[in-house]
Structures are given as C-alpha cells and as structure tokens.
Motif scaffolding. Structure first.
Motif, PDB file in Angstrom:
ATOM      1  N   LEU A 160     -21.231   1.536 -46.667  1.00 11.38           N
ATOM      2  CA  LEU A 160     -21.041   1.558 -45.320  1.00 11.38           C
ATOM      3  C   LEU A 160     -19.993   2.190 -44.645  1.00 11.38           C
ATOM      4  CD1 LEU A 160     -21.782  -1.695 -45.034  1.00 11.38           C
ATOM      5  CD2 LEU A 160     -23.204  -0.055 -43.975  1.00 11.38           C
ATOM      6  N   CYS A 180     -17.996  -0.940 -38.158  1.00 11.54           N
ATOM      7  CA  CYS A 180     -19.488   0.166 -39.014  1.00 11.54           C
ATOM      8  C   CYS A 180     -19.747   1.278 -38.128  1.00 11.54           C
ATOM      9  CB  CYS A 180     -20.464  -0.578 -39.656  1.00 11.54           C
ATOM     10  SG  CYS A 180     -21.482   0.210 -40.553  1.00 11.54           S
ATOM     11  N   ALA A 183     -24.078   4.963 -42.946  1.00 11.56           N
ATOM     12  CA  ALA A 183     -23.602   4.712 -44.273  1.00 11.56           C
ATOM     13  C   ALA A 183     -23.763   6.267 -45.268  1.00 11.56           C
ATOM     14  CB  ALA A 183     -24.065   4.024 -44.332  1.00 11.56           C
ATOM     15  N   THR A 201     -25.112   0.103 -36.720  1.00 13.95           N
ATOM     16  CA  THR A 201     -25.975   0.390 -38.226  1.00 13.95           C
ATOM     17  C   THR A 201     -26.827  -1.533 -38.438  1.00 13.95           C
ATOM     18  OG1 THR A 201     -24.647   1.821 -39.552  1.00 13.95           O
ATOM     19  CG2 THR A 201     -26.005   0.105 -40.974  1.00 13.95           C
ATOM     20  N   LEU A 372     -21.995  -3.470 -36.677  1.00 17.43           N
ATOM     21  CA  LEU A 372     -22.980  -3.342 -38.383  1.00 17.43           C
ATOM     22  C   LEU A 372     -24.166  -5.101 -37.856  1.00 17.43           C
ATOM     23  CD1 LEU A 372     -24.068  -2.612 -40.647  1.00 17.43           C
ATOM     24  CD2 LEU A 372     -22.217  -4.540 -41.604  1.00 17.43           C
TER      25      LEU A 372
END
Ligand SMILES: Cc1cc2nc3c(=O)[nH]c(=O)nc-3n(C[C@H](O)[C@H](O)[C@H](O)COP(=O)(O)OP(=O)(O)OC[C@H]3O[C@@H](n4cnc5c(N)ncnc54)[C@H](O)[C@@H]3O)c2cc1C
Length: 524
Positions: A160, A180, A183, A201, A372
């Motif tokens: 990530l 986040c 990735a 994400t 996230l």
C-alpha cells in the motif's frame, strides 16, 4: 508508470466484486479498478460449498441467528455488528438473486434451506454444493457489464502507498494520520511494478490459509492484504483465532485439501472413529453439529488418542438419491478416489479453513488508515468473534460491501481531492533470483512450523519454538527480498511469514482459551 483511478479495489472474490458493482452502479462517472493476482475467478469464494446463512422465513428469527453467531464466536463477537449483518442479510441476498444468482428450490418452489453446524434452524441458501462458484460467476458477469469497472487479472498488489512513501514519514501502529494513496502493483506477465494511485483503496484480498501445510484454501490465499496493511501500520487483531474445518478429505500429500462441506453433517452424516464409534455423542449435546472449533478439537483428540491418520464421515444410512442431488461435486470427488459414499465411509481430518482475525474495520468498513477500507476475510469486523459460524462469511462480505459503498457514496467529495506526488517503485540494485529453491523451501518451512506447532492445540513452549523458527525465516527472507528482483513468490513468502508471526505473537498474549484459540497452558 503511474495509473490513476478514483477507487482501487484489490481482490476479485465476493468482497471485492460486490463492493465494485455497488460503487460502479451508484457512481457511473467514477473509474474503479479491480486488480486481482490470479485469474479473475480464482478466489476462496469460488470454492465455497455450503452456502450463505440468512433468516428467510417465519420458522426462523433474527434473534436465533444472532444467538447462534454469538455462541459459535464464544461471545467474543461485537453484538452490534452481528445484529447489523444478520438483519441486513435478507436484503443483500435478494439483491444477489436479482443479479442472477440461482439458489436451489424444493418441490414447492420455495428456497431449500440447508442446516449446518452451530445453526439452530434451517437457514442456508445454497446452489447444490457449489454455491461459491455460482456467486463468483454471477458477480463477474455483473462486473464485466459495467463500463466504469476495469478488471485487471494477474495484477499482484505488493504494498500500500502511504506517507511512508510520499514523505518518508515514520509512523506507529494505528496512527490515525496515516493515509492510503493506492498501491504498488506488479503486472505478472511483464513483472513491471506500476504505481496505482487512488483516492480510495479497498482491500478485499481474502484470508491466509496457506500459512498452514494442510488447508482447504487455494494456493493464492497467502494473507497479502493483512501483511500489506500491517506493514502500513494498520491495526490488525485476533490473528490467534484460526478456524480448522473438521472434515477435509484425507488424501495424504494433497494440497489444498478438498472440503467435505458441513452441510453433509447437516444432512445427517455421522462422524465415526476407526472402531466405528460416534465419538461426538459424549462431547457435545449437538454431536456432529456442534460448532467447528469443538468438532475439530474432538477429532484432533481422537487422532492423538488412537494414533489413526483420519476419522470417518458415514453417509451410508442417508437417502442416497437425495444425497447425490444435494452434493454431486462431493460424491464425484469421493468416487474419483475410490470411495462410494453409499457403501464406504469418507476419510476426513481437520484442515485450516478460515481466519477470524485480520485488519480491524468498523461498521462502515474503515480501517485505522484514512481512505483505506477492508472487506471480507482480510478484515476483522467483530462478526465472527473467536470462531466463525458456518456460512456467515460470504454473508459478511455482502453486507459490508453495501455499507462501504454507502459510506463512499455519502463522502463523494473525497474522490475529487488532489493526491500527493507518489514516487515510482525503485528496483535498483536487485538481480533475478538464481535459486528459487530458497524461496519455495522457506514457504514450506513456514507451513510446517505452523502445522506442527501452532495448530488446533497450542502451548507456550510450542509457540515460543515457532517464534524462534519464524524469526530465522524472517531474517533470511528479508535478505533475499532486498537482493532479488521481485516476484510473486518472494512477496507471498514475505506475507505468509508476516501472518504466521502475527498468529504466534497474538496467541502468546492470550489469557483464556476461546473459540479458535486453544492452549494446553490455559486449561481450567
Ligand atoms: C473450500 C471452502 C469452502 C467454503 N465454504 C463456505 C460457505 O459455504 N459459506 C461461507 O460463507 N463461506 C465459505 N467459505 C469461506 C469463504 O469462501 C471466504 O471466506 C470468502 O469467499 C472470502 O471472500 P473474499 O472476497 O474476502 O476473499 P476471496 O474470495 O479469497 O478473494 C480474494 C481475492 O483477492 C485476490 N488477491 C489476494 N492477494 C492479492 C494481491 N496481493 N493482489 C491482488 N489480488 C490479490 C485473490 O486473487 C482473490 O481474487 C469457504 C472457504 C473455502 C476455502
């Protein structure tokens, strides 16, 4: 290369696809990428046999499903989450049916509700003994017809992206300022690692069955999401709670192990030892239909006591015509190894099946990391407590997909925010591995350490020993990781080792035996 989407979903099982479909339908002008590390249909979801638990008629009640879930979970569950999941189940299942999932009906054209261990009512919707396949294909069909979903198979998420990459910032576990931004993902055909930036994400990478040598989970189930989240310093809990399914088919040397669904015991099959005795009768008033932790421990005990390699599932007294109709896949598999279920007993033994622990989420699927989310087996929502009730996990993913999508939709402004500049993956100074054996050997070693020392019955001495061994594998793997060009194999090894470490570390902190955790040092 930098690739931008509004929402990045990692994983294409029930959790990833359901969340993607809901978001894509509600936000048609937003780009959703679903990256998945194998073929798009490969997942634990595809192998689910028994079905989905849901209160479907007046003979059953929400209170009863809640009580069964809490009892199976040894009352370590979050009751609010249990209620939310159970009460939302009928709507989520109706939605899945509307999308095309066909569940079996009886002669009266009503849904044929099965029964499984730990359930006090018939409440399992199923499609023969291949329910997961039916769900996986229904969801893929939906997702592939939505133009704003881009489904990337053979795309392996490695890590990530957080401030650790953008600002080289050091963070501590659970720090709420960690955010986040997407990735790093490897295209498995070219081995190029691209930078996938996204405003949101969603981790839907499934469980970690491959931490053990004997598991019902396919080879892709290597705990990648849990390890990635842990490296990003998300809160990860309850890893000590590992569910061993009591009845995987005993075929020495075969991995993954073929599952003989709990629904077979729900249909009336008996467990017998090598002397033909029904050893579950004195163990629990529910006998073969006690929850999985109890049945698995009883089998483990029976194997240790008798020295046998397996116990047996006896289906010979059952209505064979109805049995074949319900379980055609299981009957075929048994036939293929020379077991005729109408005359022979099926050899079975427990195998790792499901991980209750994972990345901690709240009722809306938020992890401790900003932007996230997590859904499905990668997550720890509080639904399962110390031990999952059969057929509650597909359900959990369906309900949380709805909650996550609703949360993202109601905070759409987050999707328009600018993202920081993210550095591209740096592979300088690494060379192709010339000895893949070093990686595969370490993978097998982790699996055997866990199977021998950290399985159904544990002790402090075994856990400490496992920790020492894992520490050596960790140091060796990190050296390799820094030296070699990345491959799925080395990343999976690193992730498996991280999950194994978490299971052992969190086991050592336990003060009481609960559900899927049982230590000889904590007997009353
Ligand atoms: C044999 C078997 C029978 C079962 N029977 C039942 C049942 O009857 N009822 C029930 O409720 N549950 C059952 N379960 C459990 C249930 O199937 C799983 O818990 C559930 O399907 C998990 O769904 P998921 O979407 O979270 O993960 P999965 O379905 O495992 O999907 C994970 C996805 O993530 C992808 N992925 C993983 N790592 C990466 C990475 N690094 N990068 C990109 N993609 C990645 C995988 O390729 C996959 O597409 C069963 C499980 C097994 C193994």
């Amino acid at each position: 290369m930098i690739i931008k989407s509004d929402i990045l979903i990692l994983g294409s099982g029930v959790a990833g696809l359901t969340t993607a479909i809901k978001l894509a339908k509600a936000l048609p002008d937003k780009k959703i990428i679903v990256a998945t590390k194998d073929r798009k249909e490969e997942s634990n979801t595809k192998y689910a046999q028994g079905g989905v638990a849901v209160v479907w008629n007046k003979l059953d009640s929400f209170e009863s499903h809640i009580a069964d879930t809490m009892r199976a979970g040894d009352y370590e569950n979050n009751k609010e989450v249990v209620r939310m999941v159970v009460e939302n189940a009928p709507d989520r299942l109706q939605e899945l049916i509307d999308w095309g999932a066909a569940f079996d009906k009886n002669k009266d054209s009503k849904y044929d509700l099965g029964k499984e261990g730990g359930h006090s009512a018939n409440r399992i919707l199923h499609h023969k003994d291949i329910t997961g396949y039916e769900i996986q294909m229904t969801l893929l069909n939906q997702a592939e017809n939505l133009p704003n979903i881009e489904l990337l198979s053979h795309h392996f998420a490695i890590d990530l992206i957080t401030q650790h990459h953008t600002e080289a910032k050091q963070t501590t576990f659970g720090d709420p300022s960690i955010t986040c931004f997407g990735a790093y993902i490897m295209d498995e055909q070219t081995l190029a690692i691209d930078t996938y930036v996204a405003n949101i994400t969603i981790l839907a990478t499934g469980g970690a069955g491959q931490v053990y040598a004997s598991t019902t989970n396919p080879v892709i189930t290597t705990g990648d999401g849990i390890a990635m989240a842990y490296r990003a310093k998300a809160t990860v809990r309850d890893m000590q709670y590992v569910q061993f399914h009591p009845t995987s088919l005993y075929e020495p040397g075969k991995s993954p192990a073929f599952l003989i669904s709990e629904a077979v015991r729900g249909f009336g099959a008996y467990l017998r030892n090598d002397k033909g005795e029904r050893f579950m009768l004195p163990v629990d008033e529910r006998a073969e239909l006690a929850s999985r932790d109890i049945v698995s421990r009883a089998i483990d005990n029976e194997l240790n006591r008798t020295g046998a390699d397996c116990v047996y599932l006896d289906c010979t007294h059952l209505d064979q015509e109805a049995f074949v109709k319900h379980f055609p896949n299981i009957v075929d598999k048994c036939q293929s190894i020379g077991v005729d279920v109408s005359k022979d007993m099926i050899p079975v033994r427990p195998a790792m099946h499901y991980l209750m622990g994972g990345v901690v989420i709240d009722k809306k699927g938020h992890t401790s990391i900003e932007n996230l989310y997590a859904n499905g087996e990668v997550s720890r929502s509080g639904l399962h407590g110390a031990n999952r009730l059969a057929s509650n996990s597909l359900l959990e993913a369906l309900v949380f997909a709805h909650e996550i999508a609703a949360d993202i939709i109601s905070h759409q402004n987050k999707l328009d925010k600018d993202l920081p500049k993210v550095p591209e993956w740096n592979a300088e100074g690494t060379t192709d591995p010339d000895e893949m054996i070093l990686i595969s050997h370490n993978r097998k070693t982790v699996q055997y350490i866990m199977t021998d020392l950290v399985a159904i019955v544990r002790s402090n001495e075994r856990l400490e020993r496992a920790l020492d061994h894992l520490d050596y594998i960790y140091r060796d793997t990190e050296k390799l990781y820094k030296r070699v060009t990345l491959s799925p194999q080395i990343v999976e090894l690193r992730n498996l080792n991280a999950c194994a470490y978490l299971i052992v570390k969190q086991s050592l902190k336990m003060k009481e035996n609960k559900g899927g955790f049982y230590s000889l040092d904590l007997l009353d």
